[in-house]
Scaffold this active site. Structure first.
Site, PDB file in Angstrom:
ATOM      1  N   ASP A 181      -4.520  -6.080  -5.411  1.00 17.17           N
ATOM      2  CA  ASP A 181      -3.751  -6.825  -5.331  1.00 17.17           C
ATOM      3  C   ASP A 181      -3.956  -8.218  -4.832  1.00 17.17           C
ATOM      4  O   ASP A 181      -5.387  -8.506  -4.376  1.00 17.17           O
ATOM      5  CB  ASP A 181      -2.658  -6.474  -4.255  1.00 17.17           C
ATOM      6  CG  ASP A 181      -1.128  -7.104  -4.269  1.00 17.17           C
ATOM      7  OD1 ASP A 181      -0.249  -6.306  -4.878  1.00 17.17           O
ATOM      8  OD2 ASP A 181      -0.685  -8.360  -3.956  1.00 17.17           O
TER       9      ASP A 181
ATOM     10  N   ASP B  86      -6.933 -10.613  -8.737  1.00 16.26           N
ATOM     11  CA  ASP B  86      -5.942 -11.105  -9.497  1.00 16.26           C
ATOM     12  C   ASP B  86      -6.024 -10.183 -10.860  1.00 16.26           C
ATOM     13  O   ASP B  86      -7.034 -10.192 -11.596  1.00 16.26           O
ATOM     14  CB  ASP B  86      -6.061 -12.520 -10.148  1.00 16.26           C
ATOM     15  CG  ASP B  86      -4.794 -13.086 -11.126  1.00 16.26           C
ATOM     16  OD1 ASP B  86      -4.435 -12.048 -11.736  1.00 16.26           O
ATOM     17  OD2 ASP B  86      -4.500 -14.322 -11.262  1.00 16.26           O
TER      18      ASP B  86
ATOM     19  N   TRP C  50       2.408   2.813  -2.428  1.00 17.10           N
ATOM     20  CA  TRP C  50       1.815   3.771  -3.467  1.00 17.10           C
ATOM     21  C   TRP C  50       0.566   4.347  -3.099  1.00 17.10           C
ATOM     22  O   TRP C  50       0.456   5.510  -3.615  1.00 17.10           O
ATOM     23  CB  TRP C  50       2.149   3.163  -5.153  1.00 17.10           C
ATOM     24  CG  TRP C  50       3.536   3.056  -5.469  1.00 17.10           C
ATOM     25  CD1 TRP C  50       4.517   3.121  -4.775  1.00 17.10           C
ATOM     26  CD2 TRP C  50       3.914   3.249  -6.677  1.00 17.10           C
ATOM     27  NE1 TRP C  50       5.657   2.952  -5.518  1.00 17.10           N
ATOM     28  CE2 TRP C  50       5.351   3.085  -6.725  1.00 17.10           C
ATOM     29  CE3 TRP C  50       3.222   3.099  -7.886  1.00 17.10           C
ATOM     30  CZ2 TRP C  50       6.080   3.080  -7.941  1.00 17.10           C
ATOM     31  CZ3 TRP C  50       3.930   3.056  -9.300  1.00 17.10           C
ATOM     32  CH2 TRP C  50       5.500   2.930  -9.220  1.00 17.10           C
TER      33      TRP C  50
ATOM     34  N   ASP D 255       3.259  -1.382  -9.673  1.00 21.63           N
ATOM     35  CA  ASP D 255       4.452  -1.591  -9.046  1.00 21.63           C
ATOM     36  C   ASP D 255       4.924  -2.934  -8.667  1.00 21.63           C
ATOM     37  O   ASP D 255       5.489  -3.288  -7.914  1.00 21.63           O
ATOM     38  CB  ASP D 255       5.256  -0.598  -7.834  1.00 21.63           C
ATOM     39  CG  ASP D 255       6.419  -0.741  -7.355  1.00 21.63           C
ATOM     40  OD1 ASP D 255       7.388  -0.615  -8.204  1.00 21.63           O
ATOM     41  OD2 ASP D 255       6.670  -0.572  -6.272  1.00 21.63           O
TER      42      ASP D 255
ATOM     43  N   LYS E  38       6.816  -0.185 -13.284  1.00 18.51           N
ATOM     44  CA  LYS E  38       8.041  -0.611 -12.956  1.00 18.51           C
ATOM     45  C   LYS E  38       8.256  -1.675 -14.160  1.00 18.51           C
ATOM     46  O   LYS E  38       7.466  -2.444 -14.467  1.00 18.51           O
ATOM     47  CB  LYS E  38       8.296  -1.387 -11.637  1.00 18.51           C
ATOM     48  CG  LYS E  38       9.637  -1.885 -11.431  1.00 18.51           C
ATOM     49  CD  LYS E  38       9.942  -2.354 -10.076  1.00 18.51           C
ATOM     50  CE  LYS E  38       8.578  -3.379  -9.383  1.00 18.51           C
ATOM     51  NZ  LYS E  38       8.943  -3.598  -8.110  1.00 18.51           N
TER      52      LYS E  38
ATOM     53  N   GLY F 168       0.723  -1.201   0.045  1.00 17.85           N
ATOM     54  CA  GLY F 168       0.107   0.088  -0.019  1.00 17.85           C
ATOM     55  C   GLY F 168       0.835   1.364   0.081  1.00 17.85           C
ATOM     56  O   GLY F 168       0.311   2.441   0.071  1.00 17.85           O
TER      57      GLY F 168
END
Length: 204
Positions: free
Chosen positions: A75, A91, A57, A119, A159, A55
């Site tokens: 998540d 998912d 971000w 990320d 990322k 958490g």
């Protein structure tokens, strides 16, 4: 597929700095540095954070966007509640996840998100070629989801790990966004292969 690596490593100064500032992970400082350079959160009224656990971000998003804006984290792992944000365990590769996001958007009067963040990392197995391929696949999954929900002119931040496939991902993003930049925040360890791509002005 595991969407967030829980691996640690030796804590560095950014780890301690993040904890001192009340953030859940060093990743928070990376997003703060990306925001300082690219300014994509301060005018955003809706943010979708993919692979968001634990958490960090989401914390930054809540802090940087205008008061009353909407932040949703997704998540496979549960995310400890963050004031000013909501989270769901889903998912990101599934149709069920898309339906859940769409339902929450409708409940909150949203047609799209101004910013989509990603990320996520797989849990690495030690074979670099295989790990980097899995990572890039996860990025593409995030891109697919982002393009379903991003506003016109929206921003996507992800990322990625430097590899032979990195240029393919960049090519894909350049077809979807007017401006695509690769950068590495100083909070990201120099020994790490991770880097970040900030894609702005989504061609919806």
């Amino acid at each position: 597929m595991v969407q967030k690596s829980k691996g640690g490593g030796r804590p560095d100064k950014y780890y301690h700095l993040a904890r001192e500032q009340g953030y859940r992970s060093t990743a928070s400082l990376k997003l703060l540095q990306l925001e300082s350079k690219f300014n994509f959160l301060k005018s955003a009224h809706s943010v979708l954070d993919l692979c968001a656990a634990p958490g960090g971000w989401m914390q930054v998003a809540v802090k940087k966007i205008p008061v009353g804006s909407f932040v949703l984290g997704v998540d496979l792992y549960p995310i400890k509640p963050i004031r000013g944000a909501i989270s769901v365990e889903e998912d990101i590769t599934t149709a069920k996840c898309r339906r859940t996001i769409k339902r929450l958007m409708e409940e909150n009067g949203l047609r799209s998100f101004d910013v989509v963040l990603h990320d996520g990392s797989p849990n690495f197995g030690g074979v670099w070629a295989q790990d980097s391929t899995v990572q890039n696949s996860l990025v593409i999954d995030a891109v697919r989801l982002a393009t379903d929900f991003l506003s016109p002119k929206g921003t996507f931040v992800t990322k990625i790990f430097r590899s032979q496939d990195c240029n393919k991902v960049l090519y894909c993003l350049k077809q979807l966004f007017d401006k695509v930049e690769v950068t590495k925040p100083i909070a990201s360890r120099s020994t790490s292969a991770e880097t970040y791509i900030v894609s702005k002005n989504y061609k919806a």
